[in-house]
Write a protein that holds these residues in place. Structure first.
Motif, PDB file in Angstrom:
ATOM      1  N   GLU A  76     -61.053 -14.075  -3.355  1.00  0.00           N
ATOM      2  CA  GLU A  76     -60.992 -14.788  -2.075  1.00  0.00           C
ATOM      3  C   GLU A  76     -60.938 -16.299  -2.300  1.00  0.00           C
ATOM      4  O   GLU A  76     -60.264 -17.022  -1.561  1.00  0.00           O
ATOM      5  CB  GLU A  76     -62.187 -14.404  -1.207  1.00  0.00           C
ATOM      6  N   ASP A 108     -48.030  -9.912  -6.911  1.00  0.00           N
ATOM      7  CA  ASP A 108     -48.602  -9.752  -8.249  1.00  0.00           C
ATOM      8  C   ASP A 108     -47.737  -8.765  -9.022  1.00  0.00           C
ATOM      9  O   ASP A 108     -47.788  -7.561  -8.784  1.00  0.00           O
ATOM     10  CB  ASP A 108     -50.046  -9.246  -8.150  1.00  0.00           C
ATOM     11  N   TRP A 113     -54.661 -20.838  -2.795  1.00  0.00           N
ATOM     12  CA  TRP A 113     -53.230 -20.564  -2.624  1.00  0.00           C
ATOM     13  C   TRP A 113     -52.763 -20.981  -1.230  1.00  0.00           C
ATOM     14  O   TRP A 113     -51.700 -21.574  -1.066  1.00  0.00           O
ATOM     15  CB  TRP A 113     -52.960 -19.079  -2.873  1.00  0.00           C
ATOM     16  N   LYS A 114     -53.563 -20.685  -0.216  1.00  0.00           N
ATOM     17  CA  LYS A 114     -53.212 -21.075   1.151  1.00  0.00           C
ATOM     18  C   LYS A 114     -53.193 -22.590   1.300  1.00  0.00           C
ATOM     19  O   LYS A 114     -52.307 -23.150   1.964  1.00  0.00           O
ATOM     20  CB  LYS A 114     -54.185 -20.446   2.148  1.00  0.00           C
ATOM     21  N   TYR A 162     -59.569 -17.696  -4.886  1.00  0.00           N
ATOM     22  CA  TYR A 162     -58.183 -17.923  -5.332  1.00  0.00           C
ATOM     23  C   TYR A 162     -57.238 -17.955  -4.129  1.00  0.00           C
ATOM     24  O   TYR A 162     -56.385 -18.841  -4.021  1.00  0.00           O
ATOM     25  CB  TYR A 162     -57.753 -16.831  -6.303  1.00  0.00           C
ATOM     26  N   ARG A 163     -57.394 -16.995  -3.216  1.00  0.00           N
ATOM     27  CA  ARG A 163     -56.494 -16.940  -2.063  1.00  0.00           C
ATOM     28  C   ARG A 163     -56.647 -18.186  -1.186  1.00  0.00           C
ATOM     29  O   ARG A 163     -55.665 -18.690  -0.628  1.00  0.00           O
ATOM     30  CB  ARG A 163     -56.751 -15.680  -1.248  1.00  0.00           C
ATOM     31  N   GLU A 219     -48.161 -14.302   2.791  1.00  0.00           N
ATOM     32  CA  GLU A 219     -49.403 -13.544   2.651  1.00  0.00           C
ATOM     33  C   GLU A 219     -50.048 -14.037   1.362  1.00  0.00           C
ATOM     34  O   GLU A 219     -50.299 -15.213   1.198  1.00  0.00           O
ATOM     35  CB  GLU A 219     -49.084 -12.051   2.615  1.00  0.00           C
ATOM     36  N   GLN A 220     -50.330 -13.154   0.444  1.00  0.00           N
ATOM     37  CA  GLN A 220     -50.750 -13.600  -0.875  1.00  0.00           C
ATOM     38  C   GLN A 220     -49.559 -13.444  -1.802  1.00  0.00           C
ATOM     39  O   GLN A 220     -48.659 -12.646  -1.539  1.00  0.00           O
ATOM     40  CB  GLN A 220     -51.933 -12.773  -1.384  1.00  0.00           C
ATOM     41  N   ALA A 268     -58.929  -7.978  -2.704  1.00  0.00           N
ATOM     42  CA  ALA A 268     -59.476  -8.509  -1.458  1.00  0.00           C
ATOM     43  C   ALA A 268     -60.948  -8.134  -1.318  1.00  0.00           C
ATOM     44  O   ALA A 268     -61.346  -6.992  -1.540  1.00  0.00           O
ATOM     45  CB  ALA A 268     -58.665  -7.988  -0.284  1.00  0.00           C
ATOM     46  N   MET A 285     -53.772 -15.862 -10.675  1.00  0.00           N
ATOM     47  CA  MET A 285     -54.477 -14.818  -9.956  1.00  0.00           C
ATOM     48  C   MET A 285     -55.517 -14.165 -10.867  1.00  0.00           C
ATOM     49  O   MET A 285     -55.205 -13.810 -12.000  1.00  0.00           O
ATOM     50  CB  MET A 285     -53.485 -13.762  -9.452  1.00  0.00           C
TER      51      MET A 285
END
Length: 629
Positions: free
Chosen positions: A582, A627, A588-589, A584-585, A623-624, A576, A570
């Motif tokens: 974004e 952290d 991750w998804k 990175y997210r 979700e994310q 966000a 992360m």
């Protein structure tokens, strides 16, 4: 309705005792098998506590938050209906333990006391000093002894499970077991069998907190007979284990939860006594790197942090694989009352008083999140498990159930501290209820099965014993066990990579072949400990192959399974809306779309067959990632 059927429970820890209690109180006869006296079961070693939401500290805790913490702590990899039911039933389970006479620690006002554990921000862990598992086991054992006195439970202590006996349709109809005193091999008929044989930490011996009985051999044996094994790659390394030549010993997570701090000297060349090192010259790395949770980050994160400090940064105490776990800044009376059991262990085996000087610790193999695949039936009206369904905790072999650490059901990719005693107790009760339902719908019992099936399995197991006892080669089973532990610790440990996993798979195949040259050095037909150990080590090797193959198949980092080359870090101080965050997210998804699945291994004579199946995410969608910084 069929009543008074015969059921076999294998394992005398919390899972096995709860299953025994539930089945026997429903009117059935239970044979309880254990490798040793029931009160020596590994549940007795659990120290810190058991989770349940009472919000005793007024922190606005909730059952919903317990569910969310368990799901997120397991990186969303556990099916969510069983988690929901476990967390909802936890407070009632604690009250039941109280009525059994368990002496939980209490506040001055007489209320249940609760402490903080890793991975959460609420005090929801009920405890009995630092010997909680022992107290819980005593409570349930007393209830089982009552049924034993009524001749509804018959214990077979010092007996080892060797194999299942299945009928022509593959339905489990009993077991073959060996008397460890006489080496007699006998068959026992049963209308259902419950496996509650605990974990498999001895695969990593001696770098494990687990007792010598935690071999995983029983789970390996039913796997080799067709039971599916799930999420084998996820094995938890406890960050705070005291060092030892014979084995590592657990220093409970409660030490961190009660205010213990982990640190190393900032200067790796500093050789001063820890009390002489000023605060400014200490590196409290968990507090620096994870300020949101500090010393109570989850175990996988703490273990990898310690690994990084010692192995990558070279800042271990004295330049070695050790860091300090410090209690000396806390009130001595408070620590003695809350953590007395682990203080005694450390004083005895390290020769040092944790109230005078920090403990020296390092991660050690501790707990298997993976285990035998078990089913469940979802209750569409509540979202949890349907109570009493015969599918709950059923393995892929009809008539065989599993509960406790030897199943995979509740922890996903990582287990929250103090959820182990909860899942063991809860799953034992649920498995017992499921067996009762299964028996009620059973048309034909084990008594109708021809004796030839049992006789054939007795002969087969006796032949294995004879082969092991009379083989004359150059391989000692104890040396083979040492080789297995060293291999798994080095190549399927805290940090993994594919090249080492490939090497591990090849070396495990070679290790299995070395059993053809076994020499026990004794052929006694009674009390032959080398025979029992040799058989266990062989089955540990087969299970280690499942673990290594599963780890090789999962090219990602999730929970306790960590491959740096596939890590998705992360971005620091990004949130966000920030383009880097974004991006990175999105990665991750995409990673979840590919890998948010249960690893399932099926036995093959060549190597485990690995496949993946979806996870039930009906309660909480990913979700994310959390952290912890």
């Amino acid at each position: 309705m069929n009543r008074g059927r015969e059921v076999i429970v294998i394992g005398g820890g919390l899972g096995g005792l709860w299953a025994t209690l539930t089945i026997a109180e429903a009117g059935h006869r239970v044979r309880l098998f254990s490798l040793f006296e029931v009160m020596r079961s590994h549940s007795v070693c659990a120290q810190g506590g058991i989770n349940a939401v009472f919000d005793a500290k007024g922190e606005h805790d909730s059952v919903r938050q317990h569910i969310v913490d368990t799901i997120k702590g397991g990186s969303y990899l556990a099916n969510q209906p069983p988690i929901q039911s476990m967390c909802e039933d936890a407070p009632g389970l604690i009250r039941t333990f109280e009525r059994m006479g368990v002496t939980f620690s209490r506040t001055p006002e007489g209320q249940l006391d609760q402490r903080l554990f890793g991975g959460v921000k609420h005090r929801r862990t009920c405890f009995a000093g630092a010997s909680t598992g022992q107290q819980l086991l005593h409570g349930v054992d007393q209830q089982v002894r009552r049924l034993e006195a009524d001749d509804r439970v018959h214990k077979h202590e010092w007996w080892e499970f060797l194999s299942l006996v299945k009928d022509a349709d593959g339905v489990c109809r009993g077991i073959v077991a060996m008397d460890l005193r006489s080496l007699e091999v006998r068959a026992f008929r049963a209308d259902a069998v419950v496996l509650a044989t605990g974990g498999l930490g001895q695969i990593y011996a001696p770098k494990t907190t687990c007792s010598t009985n935690s071999t995983g051999a029983a789970a390996s044996r039913v796997y080799q007979q067709g039971a599916r094994f799930a999420n084998a790659e996820f094995f938890q390394f406890h960050p705070t284990a005291m060092l030892g030549e014979d084995k590592t010993r657990l220093m409970s997570e409660a030490a961190r939860g009660e205010g213990g701090r982990i640190w190393v000297p900032r200067d790796p060349a500093d050789r001063r006594e820890p009390a002489r090192i000023p605060e400014a010259e200490r590196f409290y790395f968990l507090e620096d790197w994870y300020p949101a949770y500090g010393n109570t980050v989850p175990r996988d994160i703490a273990s990898r942090a310690i690994w990084k400090v010692t192995r990558e940064l070279g800042q271990g105490v004295g330049g070695s694989d050790r860091v300090y776990l410090d209690l000396t800044h806390l009130d001595r009376g408070f620590v003695a009352s809350r953590l007395g059991a682990i203080l005694s262990i450390y004083r005895k085996f390290a020769g040092s008083d944790p109230l005078q000087a920090p403990m020296e610790i390092f991660p050690a193999a501790h707990y298997a999140m993976g285990g035998l695949w078990v089913d469940y039936e979802k209750d569409t009206s509540t979202g949890g498990m349907r109570p009493g369904s015969p599918r709950n905790h059923a393995t892929s072999i009809p008539g065989l159930y599993a509960c406790g650490e030897c199943d995979y059901a509740y922890h996903g990719a990582n287990r929250l501290g103090a959820n182990s005693l909860l899942s063991a107790s809860y799953s034992g009760r649920v498995a017992g209820e499921a067996v009762v339902s299964y028996l009620n719908g059973l048309a034909t019992g084990a008594e109708a099965m021809p004796a030839e099936y049992f006789d054939a399995e007795i002969r087969y197991q006796a032949q294995i014993n004879q082969h092991f006892m009379h083989a004359r080669g150059d391989q000692n089973p104890y040396h083979l066990h040492q080789a297995l532990g060293a291999l798994m610790t080095a190549k399927v440990g805290v940090v993994r990579n594919n090249a080492e996993l490939d090497a591990a798979i090849a070396e495990l195949a070679e290790l299995e072949q070395r059993f053809a040259r076994l020499d026990l050095a004794e052929a006694n037909a009674w009390a032959n400990q080398s025979l029992a150990h040799a058989r266990q080590v062989f089955d540990m090797v087969k299970l280690a192959q499942v673990m290594a193959a599963s780890a090789r198949a999962r090219d990602e980092c999730r929970g306790a399974h960590y491959k740096p080359e596939f890590a998705l870090e992360m971005p620091p101080d990004k949130y966000a809306g920030d383009p880097e965050f974004e991006a990175y997210r999105a990665r991750w998804k995409a990673n979840n779309a590919e890998w948010l699945k249960t690893t399932v291994a099926e036995y093959s004579t060549d190597s485990p067959r690995i496949s993946f199946e979806p996870v039930d995410l009906s309660l909480l969608q990913p979700e994310q990632p959390r952290d912890y910084r």
